[in-house]
Design an enzyme around this catalytic site. Structure first.
Site, PDB file in Angstrom:
ATOM      1  N   GLU A 174      -6.270 -74.868 -24.418  1.00 49.77           N
ATOM      2  CA  GLU A 174      -4.801 -74.937 -24.335  1.00 49.77           C
ATOM      3  C   GLU A 174      -4.337 -76.396 -24.274  1.00 49.77           C
ATOM      4  O   GLU A 174      -3.587 -76.792 -23.368  1.00 49.77           O
ATOM      5  CB  GLU A 174      -4.268 -74.124 -23.140  1.00 49.77           C
ATOM      6  CG  GLU A 174      -4.541 -72.640 -23.308  1.00 49.77           C
ATOM      7  CD  GLU A 174      -3.719 -71.706 -22.421  1.00 49.77           C
ATOM      8  OE1 GLU A 174      -3.014 -72.185 -21.507  1.00 49.77           O
ATOM      9  OE2 GLU A 174      -3.775 -70.494 -22.671  1.00 49.77           O
ATOM     10  N   GLU A 297      -8.545 -65.638 -25.112  1.00 49.31           N
ATOM     11  CA  GLU A 297      -7.807 -65.197 -23.921  1.00 49.31           C
ATOM     12  C   GLU A 297      -6.829 -64.132 -24.359  1.00 49.31           C
ATOM     13  O   GLU A 297      -5.926 -64.395 -25.163  1.00 49.31           O
ATOM     14  CB  GLU A 297      -7.085 -66.365 -23.240  1.00 49.31           C
ATOM     15  CG  GLU A 297      -8.036 -67.283 -22.500  1.00 49.31           C
ATOM     16  CD  GLU A 297      -7.359 -68.348 -21.658  1.00 49.31           C
ATOM     17  OE1 GLU A 297      -6.254 -68.092 -21.128  1.00 49.31           O
ATOM     18  OE2 GLU A 297      -7.934 -69.444 -21.530  1.00 49.31           O
TER      19      GLU A 297
HETATM   20  O1  AHR Z   1      -6.311 -66.919 -17.726  1.00 45.16           O
HETATM   21  C1  AHR Z   1      -5.429 -67.675 -16.954  1.00 45.16           C
HETATM   22  C2  AHR Z   1      -4.949 -68.919 -17.654  1.00 45.16           C
HETATM   23  O2  AHR Z   1      -4.179 -68.555 -18.746  1.00 45.16           O
HETATM   24  C3  AHR Z   1      -6.006 -69.803 -18.256  1.00 45.16           C
HETATM   25  O3  AHR Z   1      -6.569 -70.677 -17.340  1.00 45.16           O
HETATM   26  C4  AHR Z   1      -5.240 -70.580 -19.274  1.00 45.16           C
HETATM   27  O4  AHR Z   1      -6.039 -71.006 -20.341  1.00 45.16           O
HETATM   28  C5  AHR Z   1      -4.146 -69.613 -19.690  1.00 45.16           C
HETATM   29  O5  AHR Z   1      -2.916 -70.195 -19.676  1.00 45.16           O
END
Ligand code: AHR
Length: 487
Positions: A174, A297
C-alpha cells in the site's frame, strides 16, 4: 421461476491456482500474538511456540501460501529486530495497530517455521516505505543464500544452517497510503530500484510482487504497468467489503439489517468489476498474461466488536461472511487466467478470519468452512457456465479436476426463498449420473459460531439433488453456499 445454467464440461478456461486460497497474517491485534504465537512457555499446547489447535485447523485447510509481516506493519518492519535470542530482541511500538508493544518474538525464523509446519509457501512483504534498499537486499540474502556471506553467516549463528526456500516477495505494501503516501510514478521508480537488489541465490528464484492499486485506482495500475511490467511477476490489488456508508461507520459484524446484508453483497460482487477492469489495463501491457494479479488483501471489514481495542480490528464472522467468501472465490475462479493468488485478511482474530481464539479456546468461522468446501477447486480447471436465466441473488462457478470430476459452487445470498435450480450438463464423454453436495447455511442472517456454541454453522449434506437425462435439479435454500460434485 426456475434458474437455468448450462455447464460446458468441455469448454475449459484457465487452471485455478491453488494460491487463491492464500492467507495473510500481520502483526496486528491478536493475529500473530495469541492467535498463532504463544511462546514455548505457554500452558496452551504448542509446537516451538506456535499454538497446536490453530496449527491443526490451518493444516486441515491446506493453506497454500501465507503472507507476512503486513500490511501496513510491513513498511515499518525492520527484520533485524526480529532475529537472534528472543529475550534480547528490540521492543518497539506498533504504531499502526493500537500503539501496543511489539516484542519481536515472532520474526523471520518463527515465520519460516510456521510455514514449514503448515506446508505453506512463505510470502514475505518487504519494507519500501521506511526501509532501505540495503535492508531489503540483506533480508533476501539472509533467507536464501547458501554460501559464505555476512547475512548467511548471521543466519547460521542464529541456528539456521541451511537457507530457506522463498518464492514470493513483495516490494512494499500500500505504498499509495500507509506505505509512504507515494504517487504511482514515484513508487514505480522505487520499485524498479528496490527489486534490482532482490536477488536470486542458487536455485532460489524469487517471484517479484509490485504494490498495486487500492480498489478502483486504475491510474496506479496504468502507471505501474507502463513503467515496470518487465521488472515484475505480479501486481497486487486490495479491496475490502465494507457495508457502512463511511470509514468510521462500517457497520456491525453481527447486528445488521437486511439492507446492510444487501449492501455487503453488492460490495463483495464489485470485486468482479475491479478484477475485470484492472486486468484489461494489464492486458494492454502484458497480453500474454505473464504478470499475475494478486488480490493479497480482501474480505469484510466491519466496526470492531464492542469493548475491544479499536486498533485490533477484531470482528465476529457470520453466514454473511461465508457468502462473501463464496462469491469472491467464485469470482477468482472465473478470472483464473489473471488472478493467480489471493490472500484473505486475516487468518486469525483480525477482520474476516477463518479462526477466532479466546484463551485456550478456538472457533472455526463460517468463512473457514467455505474455504474447506472450496478446496476441491484448487488446481482444477475452470469450466464455462452459461447463465441462461439466473436470479440476481445467485452466483456460480465450476471446475473440472484431473480425474474428470466436475464441481459446481452455488452461492444463494437471497434472504427468503429457496431457488429452484436446473443445470444442463453438456460436453461430457459419458454424461454424469451421480451427484453429491455439501451446503453451509444458517437459521438467521447473523448465524455464527461462538465460543459457547462453536458448531452452530457447519457444512451439511445438500439433500434432494436429482440427475436425469443430462439435467441436474436441486433446490437451494437462501443464505447458503453449496458445492456439488458430479461424477
Ligand atoms: O488488513 C489491515 C490493513 O488493511 C493492512 O495492514 C493494510 O495493508 C490495509 O490497509
Amino acid at each position: 421461476m426456475t434458474n437455468k445454467v448450462v455447464l460446458h464440461a468441455d469448454v475449459e478456461k484457465a487452471v485455478i491456482n491453488r494460491n487463491i486460497h492464500g492467507h495473510f497474517a500481520e502483526h496486528l491485534g491478536r493475529c500473530i500474538y495469541e492467535g498463532i504465537w504463544i511462546g514455548e512457555d505457554s500452558s496452551i499446547p504448542n509446537t516451538k511456540g506456535i499454538r497446536n489447535d490453530v496449527l491443526q485447523a490451518l493444516k486441515d485447510l491446506e493453506i497454500p501460501v501465507l503472507r507476512w509481516p503486513g500490511g501496513c506493519f510491513a513498511d515499518e518492519y525492520h527484520w533485524k529486530d526480529g532475529i537472534g535470542p528472543r529475550e534480547g530482541r528490540k521492543r518497539m511500538v506498533n504504531t499502526h495497530w493500537g500503539g501496543v508493544v511489539e516484542n519481536n518474538h515472532f520474526g523471520t525464523h518463527e515465520f519460516f517455521l510456521l510455514c514449514e509446519l503448515l506446508g505453506a509457501e512463505p510470502y514475505v512483504n518487504g519494507n519500501v516505505g521506511s526501509g532501505t534498499v540495503q535492508e531489503m537486499q540483506e533480508w533476501v540474502e539472509y533467507i536464501t543464500f547458501d554460501g559464505e556471506s555476512p547475512m548467511a553467516n548471521l543466519r547460521r549463528e542464529n541456528g539456521q544452517e541451511k537457507p530457506w526456500s522463498m518464492t514470493y516477495f513483495g516490494v512494499g505494501n500500500e505504498n499509495w497510503g500507509c506505505g509512504g503516501n507515494m504517487r504511482p510514478e514515484y513508487y514505480a521508480d522505487l520499485y524498479r530500484q528496490f527489486q534490482t537488489y532482490v536477488r536470486n541465490f542458487g536455485d532460489n528464484k524469487i517471484f517479484k510482487i509490485a504494490c498495486g492499486p487500492n480498489v478502483d485506482n486504475y491510474h496506479w495500475t496504468e502507471v505501474l504497468m507502463k513503467e515496470a511490467t518487465r521488472f515484475m511477476d505480479a501486481l497486487t490489488l486490495h479491496h475490502y467489503t465494507i457495508p457502512g456508508p463511511e470509514w468510521n461507520q462500517k457497520g456491525s459484524a453481527t447486528e445488521f439489517t437486511e439492507a446492510e446484508w444487501e449492501k455487503t453483497m453488492e460490495r463483495a460482487l464489485y470485486m468482479d468489476e475491479l478484477v475485470t477492469k484492472h486486468s484489461s489495463i494489464m492486458d494492454q501491457y502484458d497480453p500474454e498474461k505473464r504478470v499475475a494479479l494478486i488480490v493479497d488483501e480482501w474480505g469484510t471489514w466491519y466496526d470492531v466488536e464492542p469493548g475491544t481495542n479499536p486498533g485490533f480490528l477484531f470482528q465476529q464472522n457470520t453466514i454473511r461472511d461465508a457468502l462473501v467468501a463464496g462469491v469472491t472465490l467464485n469470482i477468482f475462479h472465473n478470472h483464473s487466467d489473471r488472478v493467480r493468488m489471493a490472500n484473505i485478511a486475516q487468518t486469525v482474530n483480525v477482520l474476516q478470519s477463518v479462526v477466532l481464539t479466546e484463551g485456550d479456546q478456538i472457533v472455526l468461522t463460517p468463512t473457514y468452512h467455505v474455504f474447506n468446501m472450496y478446496k476441491v477447486h484448487k488446481d482444477a480447471t475452470s469450466i464455462q457456465i452459461h447463465e441462461a436465466s439466473l436470479d440476481k441473488n445467485l452466483h456460480v462457478s465450476a471446475s473440472k479436476n484431473a480425474a474428470g470430476e466436475v464441481h459446481l459452487s452455488i452461492c444463494h445470498f437471497g434472504l427468503k426463498d429457496s431457488a429452484e435450480f436446473d443445470v444442463e450438463l453438456r460436453g461430457w464423454e459419458t454424461a454424469p449420473d451421480q451427484a453429491e453436495g455439501t451446503i453451509l447455511t444458517a437459521d438467521s442472517m447473523n448465524g455464527r459460531n461462538t465460543f459457547e456454541n462453536p458448531n452452530d454453522v457447519e457444512p451439511q449434506t445438500l439433500e434432494g439433488i436429482t440427475i436425469k437425462d443430462s439435467k441436474l435439479s436441486v433446490s437451494i435454500p437462501p443464505m447458503s453456499v453449496s458445492v456439488i460434485k458430479l461424477t
